[in-house]
Write a protein that holds these residues in place. Structure first.
Motif, short mmCIF file in Angstrom:
data_model
loop_
_atom_site.label_atom_id
_atom_site.label_comp_id
_atom_site.label_asym_id
_atom_site.label_seq_id
_atom_site.Cartn_x
_atom_site.Cartn_y
_atom_site.Cartn_z
N GLY A 198 6.46 1.99 16.31
CA GLY A 198 6.36 2.16 14.87
C GLY A 198 5.93 0.91 14.13
N VAL A 199 5.47 -0.11 14.84
CA VAL A 199 5.08 -1.37 14.21
C VAL A 199 3.91 -1.16 13.25
N VAL A 200 2.91 -0.41 13.69
CA VAL A 200 1.73 -0.19 12.86
C VAL A 200 2.12 0.60 11.61
N ARG A 201 2.98 1.59 11.78
CA ARG A 201 3.44 2.39 10.63
C ARG A 201 4.16 1.52 9.62
N THR A 202 5.01 0.62 10.08
CA THR A 202 5.73 -0.29 9.19
C THR A 202 4.76 -1.21 8.45
N ASN A 255 4.28 -1.21 4.36
CA ASN A 255 4.41 -2.43 3.57
C ASN A 255 3.15 -2.69 2.75
N ALA A 256 2.00 -2.49 3.35
CA ALA A 256 0.75 -2.68 2.62
C ALA A 256 0.61 -1.60 1.55
N GLY A 257 1.07 -0.40 1.84
CA GLY A 257 0.96 0.70 0.89
C GLY A 257 1.79 0.51 -0.36
N ARG A 258 2.83 -0.31 -0.28
CA ARG A 258 3.66 -0.57 -1.46
C ARG A 258 2.93 -1.45 -2.48
N HIS A 259 2.07 -2.31 -1.97
CA HIS A 259 1.40 -3.27 -2.85
C HIS A 259 0.00 -2.83 -3.25
N GLU A 260 -0.58 -1.96 -2.50
CA GLU A 260 -1.93 -1.46 -2.78
C GLU A 260 -1.86 0.06 -2.84
N GLN A 261 -2.84 0.66 -3.47
CA GLN A 261 -2.89 2.11 -3.49
C GLN A 261 -3.52 2.59 -2.19
N VAL A 262 -2.70 2.73 -1.18
CA VAL A 262 -3.18 3.17 0.12
C VAL A 262 -2.92 4.65 0.24
N HIS A 263 -3.99 5.40 0.34
CA HIS A 263 -3.89 6.85 0.49
C HIS A 263 -4.02 7.20 1.96
N LYS A 304 -0.98 -12.88 24.93
CA LYS A 304 -0.85 -14.06 24.06
C LYS A 304 -0.01 -13.77 22.82
N ASN A 305 0.58 -12.57 22.75
CA ASN A 305 1.37 -12.14 21.58
C ASN A 305 0.56 -12.23 20.29
N GLU A 306 -0.71 -11.85 20.36
CA GLU A 306 -1.58 -11.89 19.19
C GLU A 306 -2.03 -10.50 18.74
N LEU A 307 -1.53 -9.46 19.39
CA LEU A 307 -1.98 -8.10 19.08
C LEU A 307 -1.60 -7.69 17.65
N GLN A 308 -0.39 -8.02 17.23
CA GLN A 308 0.02 -7.65 15.87
C GLN A 308 -0.80 -8.39 14.81
N PHE A 309 -1.18 -9.62 15.10
CA PHE A 309 -2.02 -10.37 14.16
C PHE A 309 -3.41 -9.73 14.08
N TYR A 310 -3.90 -9.28 15.21
CA TYR A 310 -5.20 -8.60 15.24
C TYR A 310 -5.14 -7.31 14.44
N ILE A 311 -4.06 -6.55 14.61
CA ILE A 311 -3.89 -5.29 13.87
C ILE A 311 -3.78 -5.57 12.38
N ALA A 312 -3.07 -6.63 12.01
CA ALA A 312 -2.96 -6.99 10.59
C ALA A 312 -4.35 -7.27 10.01
#
Length: 95
Positions: free
Chosen positions: A14-18, A22-30, A57-65
């Protein structure tokens, strides 16, 4: 661990969903679910070695961001043309 296992664990965690919520709270993400699926589709289209390297390298979440940031803010992204641009026209008043 191969690419499909890495992405499956990422989806189950659920990392991507979270990140999207979080991004949806600050932007109008539909269409958060559609954007989430688009992110996973982009990951699945990458070469196995690329995803495995990011994971090791534990960089996957940074790439997804970065993918999320580009999808939400770039006017050249697939998300912009599919969801944001049409919603601007649908908000026009009927005359």
């Amino acid at each position: 661990m191969d690419k499909n296992e890495i992405i499956a664990r990422l989806a189950q965690s659920g990392v991507v969903r979270t990140m999207l919520e979080n991004a949806g709270r600050h932007e109008q993400v539909h269409n958060l679910q559609d954007l989430e699926q688009d992110i996973f589709l982009q990951l699945l289209q990458k070469p196995d070695e690329f995803i495995q390297s990011l994971h090791e390298k534990n960089e996957l979440q940074f790439y997804i961001a970065g993918l999320l940031r580009k999808a939400i803010f770039s006017k050249n992204s697939r998300y912009y043309y599919i969801y944001k641009k049409p919603s601007k026209y649908s908000e026009l008043p009927n005359e």
